[in-house]
Scaffold this motif. Structure first.
Motif, mmCIF file in Angstrom:
data_model
loop_
_atom_site.group_PDB
_atom_site.id
_atom_site.type_symbol
_atom_site.label_atom_id
_atom_site.label_comp_id
_atom_site.label_asym_id
_atom_site.label_seq_id
_atom_site.Cartn_x
_atom_site.Cartn_y
_atom_site.Cartn_z
ATOM 1 N N UNK A 142 0.856 -1.198 0.000
ATOM 2 C CA UNK A 142 0.000 0.000 0.000
ATOM 3 C C UNK A 142 0.881 1.233 0.000
ATOM 4 N N UNK A 143 0.290 2.368 -0.320
ATOM 5 C CA UNK A 143 1.078 3.595 -0.427
ATOM 6 C C UNK A 143 0.542 4.691 0.474
ATOM 7 N N UNK A 144 1.440 5.608 0.826
ATOM 8 C CA UNK A 144 1.102 6.809 1.582
ATOM 9 C C UNK A 144 1.618 7.986 0.767
ATOM 10 N N UNK A 145 0.744 8.800 0.158
ATOM 11 C CA UNK A 145 1.183 9.887 -0.720
ATOM 12 C C UNK A 145 1.957 10.971 0.034
ATOM 13 N N UNK A 185 -0.482 12.791 10.289
ATOM 14 C CA UNK A 185 -1.298 11.993 9.377
ATOM 15 C C UNK A 185 -0.487 10.961 8.616
ATOM 16 N N UNK A 186 0.724 11.335 8.212
ATOM 17 C CA UNK A 186 1.599 10.373 7.531
ATOM 18 C C UNK A 186 1.956 9.219 8.470
ATOM 19 N N UNK A 217 10.846 9.649 14.694
ATOM 20 C CA UNK A 217 9.394 9.506 14.811
ATOM 21 C C UNK A 217 8.920 8.103 14.426
ATOM 22 N N UNK A 218 9.626 7.445 13.520
ATOM 23 C CA UNK A 218 9.220 6.108 13.081
ATOM 24 C C UNK A 218 9.620 5.025 14.084
#
Length: 274
Positions: A142-145, A185-186, A217-218
């Motif tokens: 899946x992708x996150x724009x 949001x990301x 953050x990740x």
């Protein structure tokens, strides 16, 4: 004058030909083609070995092909290539190819027609953000724009994507050509990330200090740098991060990962290549 024995001469000639036959029949070494096209110098890639061990049911093999391209292999045999392009490609045809449009080294104008799913990180029609959520075998993609800078310096909204690969219990995120910090949001859209593949050039993509904040953050347990154009840029990034995380340098461009074998604390793992 001595007479010449014709029969004896023919026998001698035939004997010589018999001795020379193996050399005459052996293959001629191929000559290198002086005009053989090659990839760009900064796009040199690694050849995968012919014999590759099978993966366990919870394992994933990651191979750094070069620049921003990785080959991801699942236990079920699905092959995914990230930022598939026309300059550096894995030596096997992937089942799924993800692409980003920031530069021609991140997308292909002529993807191999044998690829089952080609997933551009932007909407080619220009109607908005790309939306992908594809499952093939034992992998979900899946992708996150995200936004990127256009060639004129403007913002190309939703012009690229981060891609997420969910394989068993492992979640791998490829940040692509990320140009800006991640917003809440990301982070929510990405979800838990176990392995992150991130650019460190610091100029064409997000600056290095900004990338450090993204990694904080990740909180991924494995962080693998890419898109660094050479050892100097990579070492500058590692110098900035040395007080934050340990660094492990691998001798080979591939690594087998599983949820059970992730390092106990976040670690930068450097695979050879650029």
């Amino acid at each position: 004058m001595a007479s010449f024995d014709i029969k004896a001469g023919w026998r001698a000639l035939l004997a010589m030909l018999a001795l020379a036959a193996p050399a005459l029949l052996s293959p001629v070494p191929a000559l290198a083609q002086a005009n053989e096209p090659g990839c760009r110098p900064e796009m040199a890639s690694y050849r995968l070995p012919i014999q590759r061990a099978n993966l366990g049911k919870d394992e994933v093999r990651l191979t750094f092909v070069g620049h921003a391209t990785f080959l991801i292999e699942t236990p079920g045999g699905v092959k995914v290539a990230t930022d598939y392009n026309d300059y550096v490609r894995p030596p096997v045809t992937p089942d799924i190819a993800t692409m980003n449009k920031a530069h021609s080294t991140h997308y292909s104008r002529a993807p191999d027609p044998a690829i089952k799913q080609v997933l551009p990180g932007w909407d080619p029609s220009g109607r908005g953000a790309a939306r992908h959520d594809v499952t093939m075998g034992d992998v979900r993609v899946r992708n996150v724009p995200t936004n990127i800078r256009s060639y004129g310096g403007d913002t190309d909204y939703d012009g690229n994507s981060m891609f997420v690969f969910e394989i068993g219990e492992l979640c791998i995120a490829h940040l692509g050509h990320l140009h800006h910090p991640l917003e809440p949001g990301h982070l929510r859209a990405l979800g838990r990330v176990d392995v992150v593949l991130f650019p460190v050039d610091g100029s064409y993509t997000l600056d290095q200090e900004g990338m450090l904040e993204v990694l904080k953050s990740l909180q991924a347990r494995v962080m693998i740098p890419m898109h660094f154009f050479g050892g100097g840029t990579l070492n500058r990034f590692l110098g900035r991060s040395q007080d934050l995380w340990p660094v492990v340098r691998r001798e080979r461009p591939e690594i087998v990962l599983s949820k059970a074998t992730l390092p106990a604390k976040p670690t930068i793992i450097v695979l050879p290549g650029h």
